[in-house]
Design a protein around this motif. Structure first.
Motif, PDB file in Angstrom:
ATOM      1  N   TYR A 305     -15.196  13.371 -18.017  1.00  0.00           N
ATOM      2  CA  TYR A 305     -16.073  13.786 -19.099  1.00  0.00           C
ATOM      3  C   TYR A 305     -17.506  14.009 -18.593  1.00  0.00           C
ATOM      4  CZ  TYR A 305     -16.773   8.702 -19.040  1.00  0.00           C
ATOM      5  OH  TYR A 305     -17.014   7.409 -18.645  1.00  0.00           O
ATOM      6  N   GLY A 306     -18.242  14.861 -19.281  1.00  0.00           N
ATOM      7  CA  GLY A 306     -19.549  15.291 -18.819  1.00  0.00           C
ATOM      8  C   GLY A 306     -20.566  14.199 -18.570  1.00  0.00           C
ATOM      9  N   VAL A 366     -16.137  18.707 -14.706  1.00  0.00           N
ATOM     10  CA  VAL A 366     -15.971  18.284 -16.102  1.00  0.00           C
ATOM     11  C   VAL A 366     -14.663  18.867 -16.625  1.00  0.00           C
ATOM     12  CG1 VAL A 366     -16.871  18.440 -18.451  1.00  0.00           C
ATOM     13  CG2 VAL A 366     -18.441  18.110 -16.520  1.00  0.00           C
ATOM     14  N   ASP A 371     -13.686  15.537 -21.885  1.00  0.00           N
ATOM     15  CA  ASP A 371     -15.049  15.470 -22.389  1.00  0.00           C
ATOM     16  C   ASP A 371     -15.057  15.364 -23.914  1.00  0.00           C
ATOM     17  OD1 ASP A 371     -17.996  15.738 -21.806  1.00  0.00           O
ATOM     18  OD2 ASP A 371     -17.732  17.457 -23.139  1.00  0.00           O
TER      19      ASP A 371
END
Length: 447
Positions: A305-306, A366, A371
Motif C-alpha cells: 500500500y502507498g 504500490v 492500497d
C-alpha cells in the motif's frame, strides 16, 4: 451517557468517566495487561538510548524529585516522567499498534497512566482502568481522523494526546464535565508532523513523549478547573476539519462501551516500522516455500500500500533510525539473518556488504488493490526471481502480531524477556513480568 446532541468530547468523556464505577470484563482486563506488558518491552530498551538519555540531561531540574519514576527507577516529576517514558517507549520501534487508527497507543497512553498512578499511589486495577479509557478514546479519535489525517500528521503525537488525557483524567477521578474539558484542552496541544521522520532525526519518539506530557498537563489543569472549548473536536474550525476531512464523530462514539478496541491490538514481532512487517513476513514465507538462499535471488519485488512506501521506502538508509523505515533494508536483513531484531540496526549491520548487495535487487511498488484496503488491512505481495530461472509469488495478507495472527501470551512474554533482560537483568525482568500479568490483583505498583 449524553445524547447525540452533545459534543464528541462530551460523549468520549462520559464514557471514560463511567469506567471508574463500572466493572470491566475479564477479557478487557486481560488485553489491557497484554498492552502493559508490551509497553514495558518497548520502554526498557528505549530508556537507555537517545533521545531519552539526552532528555534526562535536558530535564535534570525535574529529576531526582517527585512522585513518579523513570524506567530504571529514577525519581521524576509527573510531567517529566510522562515525557521521558513516553519517548522511551517509542524509541526502538517495538511498541503496539491500533491498525485502523494508524497509531501506537501504548507509548503515550501508558506513560501518562503510569506517571500519575505512581504519584497518586494507585492500585493495579486503577491503572488498568486508566489504560482502557485512554485506548478506547484515542483509537476512535485516530480512526475518525483517518487516512486524510495521516498524509501529514503523526497520529501517535496527535491521537496519542487524547490517550494520555483520558488515562490521566481517569486516574485523577475526574467527572465527565472535567474530563471533557481536559480532552478539549488536550486537542489544542496535539501535534506531530510526519516530515519529522522522513529523514534521520530524533523527533518521532518525542511526539509520543510530548503527547504523554500534554495529556497529563491537560488533565491536571482540568482537575483545578481549567476549561476548554467543548466543540473543539467537531466544531467548524475544530480538530476534525483542521487536521482531517470532517470525520463522522457520531459514528466514532457509537460503539463506546460495547466494542473494546484494546482487545484488537497489534503487537510487533519485528523491531522496526510496522509498515515494513507484511513485506518482511511475506519475504520470509516465500523464501521458506521456495527453499531459496538469499544469494540465489536476482530480483525481489515488494508491492504493497502507498503509505508504506511514503513512510518506509528509504532505499539508502545510513543510520539506525533511517534503517527502521527502510523496506529494502529490513527485507534484506530478514532474508539473510532470518529476523529483524534490535541487532539488525548496529553500525556493523548498516554497513554490511551482503545486506547492501541484496538491497540493490529489491524493487518497490504500490499495489492499487492493497492500497485500497489500507488502513484496515496491511498486506504485501512479494515476488522472487532467481539466477537459475525460478520464480515465486506470495501474498502476505496480514502481519504476524495483527489481531488475525496475534502473538500469544507466551510469545508476548518471550518478547518482553528478550528486550527487558539485557537492560535490567534476567531476575528483575522475570519479577516485573510476573507482577504485570497479575496487575489487576495488585494493591501497589512494583515499578
Amino acid at each position: 451517557m449524553p445524547t447525540q446532541d452533545t459534543t464528541a468530547a462530551q460523549r468520549f468523556a462520559a464514557f471514560a468517566a463511567s469506567l471508574n464505577g463500572a466493572p470491566l470484563a475479564p477479557e478487557v482486563i486481560h488485553h489491557a495487561k497484554r498492552a502493559i506488558v508490551d509497553w514495558y518491552a518497548a520502554l526498557l530498551p528505549g530508556a537507555v538510548e537517545p533521545p531519552p538519555t539526552l532528555l534526562e540531561r535536558a530535564l535534570a531540574d525535574d529529576l531526582d524529585r517527585g512522585g513518579a519514576r523513570l524506567a530504571l527507577g529514577r525519581a521524576a516529576t509527573v510531567r517529566a516522567a510522562a515525557l521521558i517514558n513516553g519517548t522511551a517507549a517509542h524509541t526502538v520501534e517495538v511498541d503496539d499498534i491500533y491498525r485502523e487508527a494508524i497509531y501506537h497507543p501504548g507509548a503515550p497512553t501508558i506513560a501518562a497512566a503510569l506517571a500519575l498512578a505512581q504519584a497518586r499511589r494507585a492500585t493495579g486495577l486503577q491503572m488498568i482502568r486508566a489504560v482502557v479509557a485512554g485506548y478506547e478514546v484515542s483509537t476512535r479519535i485516530g480512526a475518525a481522523l483517518g487516512r486524510a489525517h495521516y498524509r501529514h500528521w503523526h497520529n501517535t503525537g496527535t491521537a496519542g494526546t487524547f490517550g494520555a488525557v483520558s488515562a490521566a483524567a481517569t486516574l485523577l477521578g475526574l467527572d465527565a464535565a472535567r474530563h471533557a474539558h481536559a480532552l478539549c484542552t488536550g486537542a489544542t496541544f496535539a501535534a506531530g508532523l510526519q516530515q519529522a521522520f522522513r529523514m534521520d532525526s530524533m523527533s518521532k519518539p518525542l511526539h509520543a513523549g510530548h503527547a504523554a506530557e500534554a495529556g497529563v498537563l491537560a488533565a491536571l489543569a482540568a482537575e483545578q478547573g481549567v476549561t476548554g472549548s467543548l466543540d473543539v473536536l467537531d466544531g467548524e474550525a475544530g480538530l476534525g476539519r483542521a487536521m482531517s476531512d470532517g470525520p463522522d464523530w457520531h459514528a466514532a462514539t457509537a460503539t463506546l462501551g460495547r466494542d473494546f478496541h484494546i482487545t484488537r491490538m497489534t503487537f510487533k514481532n519485528h523491531a522496526c516500522c510496522g509498515h515494513t512487517f507484511a513485506p518482511i513476513d511475506g519475504a520470509l514465507e516465500l523464501q521458506a516455500r521456495m527453499g531459496v538462499r538469499w544469494q540465489d535471488l536476482e530480483v525481489v519485488e515488494v508491492a504493497t500500500y502507498g503509505p508504506a512506501l511514503a513512510v518506509a521506502g528509504n532505499a539508502d538508509p545510513r543510520t539506525a533510525a533511517e534503517a527502521r523505515f527502510s523496506i529494502p533494508f529490513v527485507v534484506a536483513t530478514a532474508l539473510i539473518h532470518g529476523s529483524v531484531r534490535l541487532s539488525a540496526f548496529t553500525p556493523e549491520r548498516l554497513a554490511d556488504a551482503d545486506i547492501r548487495a541484496l538491497m540493490a535487487r529489491i524493487r518497490l511498488a504500490v499495489d492499487p488493490e492493497l492500497d485500497a484496503r489500507f488502513p484496515g488491512q496491511r498486506a504485501a505481495c512479494v515476488r522472487f526471481a532467481t539466477a537459475d530461472g525460478r520464480q515465486g509469488e506470495y501474498l502476505q495478507p496480514t502481519r504476524k502480531g495483527d489481531p488475525e495472527q496475534p502473538l500469544s501470551d507466551s510469545e508476548l512474554s518471550d518478547k518482553f524477556m528478550e528486550l527487558a533482560a539485557p537492560v535490567v537483568g534476567e531476575a528483575r525482568a522475570d519479577a516485573l513480568l510476573g507482577h504485570l500479568w497479575a496487575l489487576d490483583a495488585r494493591e501497589h505498583l512494583l515499578f
